[in-house]
Design a protein around this motif. Structure first.
Motif, PDB file in Angstrom:
ATOM      1  N   ASP A 111      15.005 -38.710  35.509  1.00 41.53           N
ATOM      2  CA  ASP A 111      14.291 -37.535  35.966  1.00 41.53           C
ATOM      3  C   ASP A 111      13.225 -37.960  36.968  1.00 41.53           C
ATOM      4  N   VAL A 112      12.581 -36.978  37.613  1.00 41.83           N
ATOM      5  CA  VAL A 112      11.623 -37.291  38.682  1.00 41.83           C
ATOM      6  C   VAL A 112      10.389 -36.406  38.559  1.00 41.83           C
ATOM      7  N   VAL A 113       9.232 -37.015  38.734  1.00 43.45           N
ATOM      8  CA  VAL A 113       7.990 -36.264  38.894  1.00 43.45           C
ATOM      9  C   VAL A 113       7.287 -36.810  40.140  1.00 43.45           C
ATOM     10  N   ILE A 114       6.754 -35.911  40.943  1.00 40.96           N
ATOM     11  CA  ILE A 114       6.089 -36.310  42.192  1.00 40.96           C
ATOM     12  C   ILE A 114       4.617 -35.915  42.105  1.00 40.96           C
ATOM     13  N   TRP A 115       3.761 -36.917  42.082  1.00 44.62           N
ATOM     14  CA  TRP A 115       2.319 -36.705  42.029  1.00 44.62           C
ATOM     15  C   TRP A 115       1.797 -36.491  43.452  1.00 44.62           C
ATOM     16  N   LYS A 116       0.939 -35.484  43.619  1.00 43.50           N
ATOM     17  CA  LYS A 116       0.420 -35.126  44.946  1.00 43.50           C
ATOM     18  C   LYS A 116       1.569 -34.843  45.904  1.00 43.50           C
ATOM     19  N   SER A 117       2.484 -34.007  45.484  1.00 45.01           N
ATOM     20  CA  SER A 117       3.628 -33.680  46.337  1.00 45.01           C
ATOM     21  C   SER A 117       3.199 -32.938  47.602  1.00 45.01           C
ATOM     22  N   ASP A 118       1.931 -32.515  47.659  1.00 50.89           N
ATOM     23  CA  ASP A 118       1.403 -31.873  48.860  1.00 50.89           C
ATOM     24  C   ASP A 118       0.774 -32.879  49.825  1.00 50.89           C
ATOM     25  N   HIS A 119       0.884 -34.174  49.524  1.00 47.77           N
ATOM     26  CA  HIS A 119       0.339 -35.204  50.411  1.00 47.77           C
ATOM     27  C   HIS A 119       1.145 -35.230  51.714  1.00 47.77           C
ATOM     28  N   PHE A 163       4.572 -34.833  30.374  1.00 41.34           N
ATOM     29  CA  PHE A 163       5.884 -35.256  30.874  1.00 41.34           C
ATOM     30  C   PHE A 163       6.235 -36.630  30.306  1.00 41.34           C
ATOM     31  N   ILE A 164       5.269 -37.556  30.340  1.00 37.60           N
ATOM     32  CA  ILE A 164       5.503 -38.912  29.837  1.00 37.60           C
ATOM     33  C   ILE A 164       5.834 -38.884  28.346  1.00 37.60           C
ATOM     34  N   ARG A 165       5.023 -38.178  27.547  1.00 38.09           N
ATOM     35  CA  ARG A 165       5.242 -38.120  26.100  1.00 38.09           C
ATOM     36  C   ARG A 165       6.597 -37.509  25.763  1.00 38.09           C
ATOM     37  N   ARG A 166       6.957 -36.449  26.456  1.00 39.99           N
ATOM     38  CA  ARG A 166       8.228 -35.777  26.171  1.00 39.99           C
ATOM     39  C   ARG A 166       9.408 -36.697  26.477  1.00 39.99           C
ATOM     40  N   HIS A 167       9.336 -37.431  27.575  1.00 40.03           N
ATOM     41  CA  HIS A 167      10.431 -38.328  27.933  1.00 40.03           C
ATOM     42  C   HIS A 167      10.502 -39.535  27.005  1.00 40.03           C
ATOM     43  N   GLN A 168       9.359 -39.957  26.493  1.00 38.13           N
ATOM     44  CA  GLN A 168       9.379 -41.052  25.519  1.00 38.13           C
ATOM     45  C   GLN A 168      10.092 -40.624  24.243  1.00 38.13           C
ATOM     46  N   LYS A 169       9.871 -39.411  23.825  1.00 43.58           N
ATOM     47  CA  LYS A 169      10.542 -38.908  22.626  1.00 43.58           C
ATOM     48  C   LYS A 169      12.043 -38.765  22.855  1.00 43.58           C
ATOM     49  N   GLN A 170      12.417 -38.417  24.091  1.00 42.31           N
ATOM     50  CA  GLN A 170      13.830 -38.230  24.421  1.00 42.31           C
ATOM     51  C   GLN A 170      14.508 -39.537  24.829  1.00 42.31           C
ATOM     52  N   HIS A 171      13.711 -40.616  24.978  1.00 37.94           N
ATOM     53  CA  HIS A 171      14.227 -41.907  25.457  1.00 37.94           C
ATOM     54  C   HIS A 171      14.938 -41.748  26.801  1.00 37.94           C
ATOM     55  N   LYS A 172      14.296 -41.008  27.705  1.00 36.59           N
ATOM     56  CA  LYS A 172      14.844 -40.793  29.040  1.00 36.59           C
ATOM     57  C   LYS A 172      13.981 -41.492  30.073  1.00 36.59           C
ATOM     58  N   SER A 226       1.213 -25.935  40.774  1.00 38.33           N
ATOM     59  CA  SER A 226       0.084 -25.952  41.697  1.00 38.33           C
ATOM     60  C   SER A 226      -1.187 -25.707  40.893  1.00 38.33           C
ATOM     61  N   ALA A 227      -2.029 -26.751  40.786  1.00 40.02           N
ATOM     62  CA  ALA A 227      -3.195 -26.658  39.911  1.00 40.02           C
ATOM     63  C   ALA A 227      -4.228 -27.717  40.306  1.00 40.02           C
ATOM     64  N   PRO A 228      -5.444 -27.633  39.765  1.00 45.25           N
ATOM     65  CA  PRO A 228      -6.439 -28.678  40.016  1.00 45.25           C
ATOM     66  C   PRO A 228      -5.969 -30.027  39.477  1.00 45.25           C
ATOM     67  N   PRO A 229      -6.497 -31.131  40.008  1.00 42.53           N
ATOM     68  CA  PRO A 229      -6.047 -32.475  39.594  1.00 42.53           C
ATOM     69  C   PRO A 229      -6.102 -32.721  38.089  1.00 42.53           C
ATOM     70  N   ALA A 230      -7.117 -32.231  37.424  1.00 42.40           N
ATOM     71  CA  ALA A 230      -7.226 -32.458  35.981  1.00 42.40           C
ATOM     72  C   ALA A 230      -6.066 -31.804  35.238  1.00 42.40           C
ATOM     73  N   VAL A 231      -5.681 -30.622  35.668  1.00 42.45           N
ATOM     74  CA  VAL A 231      -4.554 -29.927  35.046  1.00 42.45           C
ATOM     75  C   VAL A 231      -3.251 -30.660  35.350  1.00 42.45           C
ATOM     76  N   GLN A 232      -3.121 -31.155  36.584  1.00 45.01           N
ATOM     77  CA  GLN A 232      -1.930 -31.936  36.943  1.00 45.01           C
ATOM     78  C   GLN A 232      -1.804 -33.170  36.047  1.00 45.01           C
ATOM     79  N   ALA A 233      -2.947 -33.819  35.766  1.00 42.62           N
ATOM     80  CA  ALA A 233      -2.933 -35.010  34.911  1.00 42.62           C
ATOM     81  C   ALA A 233      -2.429 -34.670  33.511  1.00 42.62           C
ATOM     82  N   CYS A 234      -2.810 -33.506  33.001  1.00 43.15           N
ATOM     83  CA  CYS A 234      -2.335 -33.075  31.673  1.00 43.15           C
ATOM     84  C   CYS A 234      -0.829 -32.858  31.683  1.00 43.15           C
ATOM     85  N   PHE A 235      -0.326 -32.241  32.756  1.00 38.98           N
ATOM     86  CA  PHE A 235       1.119 -32.039  32.874  1.00 38.98           C
ATOM     87  C   PHE A 235       1.846 -33.384  32.950  1.00 38.98           C
TER      88      PHE A 235
END
Length: 387
Positions: A323-331, A248-257, A235-244
């Motif tokens: 794996d799953v990430v949900i953007w704006k899960s509070d929508h 997430f994308i970079r980490r999964h690219q390294k793991q090939h997931k 739970s954070a401001p949008p800019a912080v969510q974008a960093c997360f």
């Protein structure tokens, strides 16, 4: 006035054409004149010699649920199967399907979404190689008769009084949920027992169980024995969510997931596709997407690193190691059931039974909190079952 197909009594949905009055509410399924009797599905069933063929053994918990389910069906009850995402709902009903087919009875398996129809059809063909399994949905309506029919809820209009056993998957999902017309068509398609499947029963279903209208069987333990993945909530401001999200994308690219990025709207999916294609191989996946099957296949083959999808992909789909990430899960579009279903895509594989789920939001809504509580409760009850 009442439509014999959809049960409509609202005079606003009737139209007079010359001397005939017909129902406009269900006219997309073909015209039905007032007082016109519906013709029962005429195909004659055959006794099928079939046994379930799986690549893996069922757990003792699945076997116990199967016994209870079949006992309830033999007693003439309709049954609600309340099972966690990935617990094996489809495998649980296969023995019932085999028994009805061996007795020369007709069986249908109805699902809300076309994509899931095609996936379930392939699983049924693999489990029942001796019989003819037919998928009936958009783009697949040339062949509508078979030993086992897997179709969308909309296609049930073809099978008036057609099934002795009708299995209805994800009955709490759009477009079946709260759709009186589809409910009436589904009710008219079955002359015997019904099995309802869901990981997220709504209050109406639970009240029917309490009232004795339905029997219920429960299974909250996945076959591999690992607990359901519980989400990490940021739970954070949008800019912080974008960093997360970028992390997430970079980490999964390294793991090939591979992973699924859920967003609340089609517009958001299109916008994210333009931006995130700069960071990785991705495509938007919405109700307007063409060649949905191809995109899913490319994600499975890791030709795509992730899909940016709306709730159109929240149910039924199984992707190895996703794996799953949900953007704006509070929508507001993300209610408790949809959040549970989306996180339920994670950890379904026996060889990769765990994974990661990330909720990105500016505040923890009631839906987010209830989703987290429901998953925790399922894991606790699953542990009680094991112990």
């Amino acid at each position: 006035m009442q439509c014999s197909r959809c049960g409509n009594r609202d005079p606003r949905y009737f139209w007079k054409d010359g001397k005939q009055i017909y129902c406009r509410k269900c006219v997309n399924f073909g015209r039905v004149d007032l007082g016109e009797p519906l013709v029962p599905y005429a195909s004659k069933p055959r006794k099928c010699v079939c046994d379930v063929q799986l690549d893996f053994p069922l757990t003792k918990y699945q076997q116990a649920v199967i016994r209870q389910l079949n006992d309830d069906l033999r007693e003439g009850h309709d049954v609600f199967v309340y099972a966690a995402c990935g617990a094996g709902k489809t495998e649980i009903v296969m023995e019932s399907i085999a028994r009805y087919l061996k007795e020369g009875k007709r069986v249908g398996f109805a699902i809300s979404r076309r994509q899931v129809v095609l996936e379930i059809c392939e699983r049924m063909r693999k489990a029942f190689p001796q019989i003819r399994v037919v998928a009936v949905c958009e783009g697949y309506t040339d062949q509508t008769d078979g030993d086992l029919i897997v179709c969308t809820m909309h296609q049930l209009y073809r099978y008036y009084r057609g099934f002795d056993l009708l299995i209805m998957d994800e009955v709490d999902a759009f477009p079946f949920r709260d759709n009186e017309m589809l409910e009436k068509i589904a009710e008219s398609a079955c002359v015997g027992q019904r099995i309802y499947l869901s990981a997220t029963p709504d209050e109406r279903d639970l009240k029917r169980v309490e009232a004795g209208e339905l029997k219920m069987v429960e299974l909250f333990r996945r076959p591999h024995g690992y607990p359901l993945v519980e989400p990490r909530i940021i739970s954070a401001p949008p800019a912080v969510q974008a960093c997360f999200l970028l992390s997430f994308i970079r980490r999964h690219q390294k793991q090939h997931k591979p992973f699924l990025l859920f967003v609340p709207t089609i517009t958001c999916a299109a916008y994210f596709e333009k931006i995130l294609s700069l960071f990785g191989r991705c495509r938007a996946f919405t109700s307007k997407t063409i060649e949905k099957e191809r995109l899913v296949a490319e994600l499975r083959a890791y030709e795509l690193e992730f899909l940016i999808c709306t709730t159109v992909l929240e149910r039924g789909i199984t992707i190895h190691g996703v794996d799953v990430v949900i953007w704006k899960s509070d929508h507001p579009v993300f209610h408790e059931a949809s959040l549970i279903q989306m996180i339920g895509r994670v950890g379904r594989s026996i060889t990769m039974p765990s994974g990661e789920g990330l909720f990105l939001c500016t505040r923890k809504t009631t839906a987010i909190k209830r989703c987290a509580r429901a998953l925790r409760k399922m894991n606790e009850e699953g542990d009680i079952c094991v112990n």
